[in-house]
Design a protein around this motif. Sequence first.
Motif, PDB file in Angstrom:
ATOM      1  N   SER A  64       0.832  -1.214   0.000  1.00  0.00           N
ATOM      2  CA  SER A  64       0.000   0.000   0.000  1.00  0.00           C
ATOM      3  C   SER A  64       0.864   1.260   0.000  1.00  0.00           C
ATOM      4  N   GLU A  65       2.083   1.185   0.598  1.00  0.00           N
ATOM      5  CA  GLU A  65       2.993   2.343   0.633  1.00  0.00           C
ATOM      6  C   GLU A  65       3.485   2.723  -0.774  1.00  0.00           C
ATOM      7  N   LYS A  66       3.346   1.806  -1.736  1.00  0.00           N
ATOM      8  CA  LYS A  66       3.829   2.064  -3.107  1.00  0.00           C
ATOM      9  C   LYS A  66       2.716   2.563  -4.036  1.00  0.00           C
ATOM     10  N   THR A  67       1.500   2.672  -3.513  1.00  0.00           N
ATOM     11  CA  THR A  67       0.396   3.032  -4.409  1.00  0.00           C
ATOM     12  C   THR A  67       0.367   4.534  -4.688  1.00  0.00           C
ATOM     13  N   THR A  68      -0.312   4.887  -5.761  1.00  0.00           N
ATOM     14  CA  THR A  68      -0.504   6.296  -6.111  1.00  0.00           C
ATOM     15  C   THR A  68      -1.312   7.012  -5.016  1.00  0.00           C
ATOM     16  N   VAL A  69      -2.206   6.276  -4.358  1.00  0.00           N
ATOM     17  CA  VAL A  69      -3.058   6.865  -3.319  1.00  0.00           C
ATOM     18  C   VAL A  69      -2.204   7.275  -2.110  1.00  0.00           C
ATOM     19  N   TRP A  70      -1.297   6.400  -1.703  1.00  0.00           N
ATOM     20  CA  TRP A  70      -0.392   6.694  -0.579  1.00  0.00           C
ATOM     21  C   TRP A  70       0.483   7.897  -0.920  1.00  0.00           C
ATOM     22  N   SER A 103      -5.071   3.862 -11.834  1.00  0.00           N
ATOM     23  CA  SER A 103      -4.325   4.265 -10.633  1.00  0.00           C
ATOM     24  C   SER A 103      -4.268   5.790 -10.521  1.00  0.00           C
ATOM     25  N   SER A 104      -4.349   6.498 -11.651  1.00  0.00           N
ATOM     26  CA  SER A 104      -4.372   7.965 -11.620  1.00  0.00           C
ATOM     27  C   SER A 104      -5.730   8.463 -11.122  1.00  0.00           C
ATOM     28  N   ALA A 105      -6.797   7.789 -11.524  1.00  0.00           N
ATOM     29  CA  ALA A 105      -8.144   8.154 -11.064  1.00  0.00           C
ATOM     30  C   ALA A 105      -8.218   8.034  -9.540  1.00  0.00           C
ATOM     31  N   ASP A 106      -7.646   6.948  -8.995  1.00  0.00           N
ATOM     32  CA  ASP A 106      -7.677   6.756  -7.535  1.00  0.00           C
ATOM     33  C   ASP A 106      -6.909   7.874  -6.832  1.00  0.00           C
ATOM     34  N   ALA A 107      -5.763   8.260  -7.399  1.00  0.00           N
ATOM     35  CA  ALA A 107      -4.971   9.340  -6.792  1.00  0.00           C
ATOM     36  C   ALA A 107      -5.722  10.663  -6.889  1.00  0.00           C
ATOM     37  N   GLY A 108      -6.336  10.933  -8.042  1.00  0.00           N
ATOM     38  CA  GLY A 108      -7.083  12.182  -8.215  1.00  0.00           C
ATOM     39  C   GLY A 108      -8.272  12.245  -7.260  1.00  0.00           C
ATOM     40  N   ALA A 109      -8.980  11.126  -7.118  1.00  0.00           N
ATOM     41  CA  ALA A 109     -10.130  11.079  -6.203  1.00  0.00           C
ATOM     42  C   ALA A 109      -9.674  11.290  -4.762  1.00  0.00           C
ATOM     43  N   ALA A 122      -9.923  21.929  -4.538  1.00  0.00           N
ATOM     44  CA  ALA A 122      -9.269  20.828  -5.268  1.00  0.00           C
ATOM     45  C   ALA A 122      -8.423  21.348  -6.428  1.00  0.00           C
ATOM     46  N   LEU A 123      -8.723  22.582  -6.899  1.00  0.00           N
ATOM     47  CA  LEU A 123      -7.936  23.131  -8.012  1.00  0.00           C
ATOM     48  C   LEU A 123      -6.910  24.158  -7.522  1.00  0.00           C
ATOM     49  N   ASP A 124      -6.688  24.217  -6.196  1.00  0.00           N
ATOM     50  CA  ASP A 124      -5.615  25.031  -5.617  1.00  0.00           C
ATOM     51  C   ASP A 124      -4.283  24.610  -6.259  1.00  0.00           C
ATOM     52  N   ALA A 125      -3.417  25.578  -6.518  1.00  0.00           N
ATOM     53  CA  ALA A 125      -2.147  25.282  -7.207  1.00  0.00           C
ATOM     54  C   ALA A 125      -1.326  24.215  -6.478  1.00  0.00           C
ATOM     55  N   ARG A 126      -1.447  24.176  -5.121  1.00  0.00           N
ATOM     56  CA  ARG A 126      -0.673  23.164  -4.373  1.00  0.00           C
ATOM     57  C   ARG A 126      -1.199  21.750  -4.652  1.00  0.00           C
ATOM     58  N   VAL A 127      -2.524  21.624  -4.788  1.00  0.00           N
ATOM     59  CA  VAL A 127      -3.120  20.311  -5.067  1.00  0.00           C
ATOM     60  C   VAL A 127      -2.768  19.884  -6.498  1.00  0.00           C
ATOM     61  N   VAL A 128      -2.880  20.828  -7.429  1.00  0.00           N
ATOM     62  CA  VAL A 128      -2.546  20.508  -8.828  1.00  0.00           C
ATOM     63  C   VAL A 128      -1.069  20.120  -8.935  1.00  0.00           C
ATOM     64  N   GLY A 129      -0.205  20.840  -8.202  1.00  0.00           N
ATOM     65  CA  GLY A 129       1.233  20.530  -8.218  1.00  0.00           C
ATOM     66  C   GLY A 129       1.498  19.120  -7.715  1.00  0.00           C
ATOM     67  N   VAL A 130       0.821  18.731  -6.638  1.00  0.00           N
ATOM     68  CA  VAL A 130       0.986  17.363  -6.098  1.00  0.00           C
ATOM     69  C   VAL A 130       0.484  16.351  -7.126  1.00  0.00           C
ATOM     70  N   ALA A 131      -0.673  16.631  -7.734  1.00  0.00           N
ATOM     71  CA  ALA A 131      -1.236  15.701  -8.738  1.00  0.00           C
ATOM     72  C   ALA A 131      -0.196  15.433  -9.828  1.00  0.00           C
ATOM     73  N   ARG A 132       0.435  16.490 -10.304  1.00  0.00           N
ATOM     74  CA  ARG A 132       1.399  16.328 -11.404  1.00  0.00           C
ATOM     75  C   ARG A 132       2.635  15.562 -10.966  1.00  0.00           C
ATOM     76  N   VAL A 134       2.515  13.072  -8.809  1.00  0.00           N
ATOM     77  CA  VAL A 134       2.125  11.654  -8.646  1.00  0.00           C
ATOM     78  C   VAL A 134       2.087  10.949 -10.000  1.00  0.00           C
ATOM     79  N   GLY A 135       1.601  11.649 -11.047  1.00  0.00           N
ATOM     80  CA  GLY A 135       1.543  11.004 -12.363  1.00  0.00           C
ATOM     81  C   GLY A 135       0.956  11.953 -13.392  1.00  0.00           C
ATOM     82  N   ALA A 136       1.273  11.697 -14.659  1.00  0.00           N
ATOM     83  CA  ALA A 136       0.877  12.616 -15.730  1.00  0.00           C
ATOM     84  C   ALA A 136      -0.645  12.734 -15.866  1.00  0.00           C
ATOM     85  N   ASP A 137      -1.376  11.662 -15.629  1.00  0.00           N
ATOM     86  CA  ASP A 137      -2.831  11.693 -15.817  1.00  0.00           C
ATOM     87  C   ASP A 137      -3.595  12.222 -14.606  1.00  0.00           C
TER      88      ASP A 137
END
Length: 293
Positions: A64-70, A103-109, A122-132, A134-137
């Motif tokens: 679980s420590e290796k997942t996109t969600v973690w 796996s990107s959908a799970d991280a985004g959710a 959810a569209l705060d620049a800090r959240v968007v920066g973290v999303a990018r 974690v993964g391109a999608d």
Amino acid sequence: MARREVVTIPCKINLHLGIHGEKDARGYHRVDSVMVPVALFDTVVVEEAPSLCVAHEPALEVLSEKTTVWKATTLLAKELGVEPAVRISVTARIPERAGLGGSSADAGATLRALARLWGVNALDARVVGVARRVGADVAFFLQPVPSLYLGAGDVLEEAFPSFEAPIALVMPATNGISTQAAYDEFDRMGSEPMGYEDLCAALRASDMRGAAAHLYNNLAPAASSLCGEVARVQEWLHDQPGVRASQVTGSGSCSFALCENTEDAERIAHVAAEECGWRAWATMSVGSPGKIC
Ligand SMILES: C[C@](O)(CO)[C@H](O)COP(=O)(O)OP(=O)(O)OC[C@H]1O[C@@H](n2ccc(N)nc2=O)[C@H](O)[C@@H]1O
Ligand SMILES: Nc1ncnc2c1ncn2[C@@H]1O[C@H](COP(=O)(O)OP(=O)(O)OP(=O)(O)O)[C@@H](O)[C@H]1O
């Protein structure tokens, strides 16, 4: 009482995926990507808890420590200066290694649920920066509406009107394709992409027949090279009555068919599963962003 947030998240298909040979400092390719949300959903539940704990149903092979969600949770907690004291449960229905962005959908959710819990947009620049990171999608899943992404396929350029179109998803029954392996194969094969303007013009005008005429994916040959069954699914979809157009989504191994109507999508999914032995779903693009919470 412990607070709890539930996010239902669709998968994505790429109507246009144009990979360039050029790469950024991370080694990521420059990518032009037009993505659309499709109604095959994972569910992510985030609850306050003594410490971070992530569980997937069905269970994943990775820790679980290796997942996109973690990764998404620990990076956002650090960025906001809070403790990641949450229990996260993912119910996965989006198949892995399909090009549907599971796996990107799970991280985004997860990021959307945490943003609500921790009081940021959810569209705060800090959240968007973290999303990018974690993964391109992942950034797409912060706001899953039809959109053009540029950069590494992770920078929002333009959003289009949402639409409901009947879709059949068909993938080989075998193991799927690793995204990284597909990009490595792309580098061996080499190609430069076509433009996306005609597709975008059709989407701006909500012209679905026009959009169907401009599907494109120059990562598809790499997917077929890694998994020959991808090309067989493509050939089969091309020949089916009721299919306006079909294409491989992302790095495969799933393909999608834009269908004339829901009966055609249902028949194609049924025959693909029952007679061809493939995995298949009859579904729709997500027409109203309000339907996703
Ligand atoms: C194929 C697509 O799904 C199209 O939407 C995306 O480009 C891939 O997005 P993703 O699954 O979120 O990919 P990531 O988890 O960020 O990256 C996995 C691997 O794909 C390759 N990768 C990904 C995105 C990109 N612009 N260039 C790349 O070369 C890298 O080798 C990277 O290590
Ligand atoms: N939240 C998650 N859900 C599913 N798989 C995950 C998750 N986090 C990490 N993984 C690992 O990532 C692997 C798949 O990565 P990959 O990027 O190739 O495909 P994907 O994210 O399932 O879908 P796509 O092909 O659309 O990118 C899985 O086999 C699993 O080991």
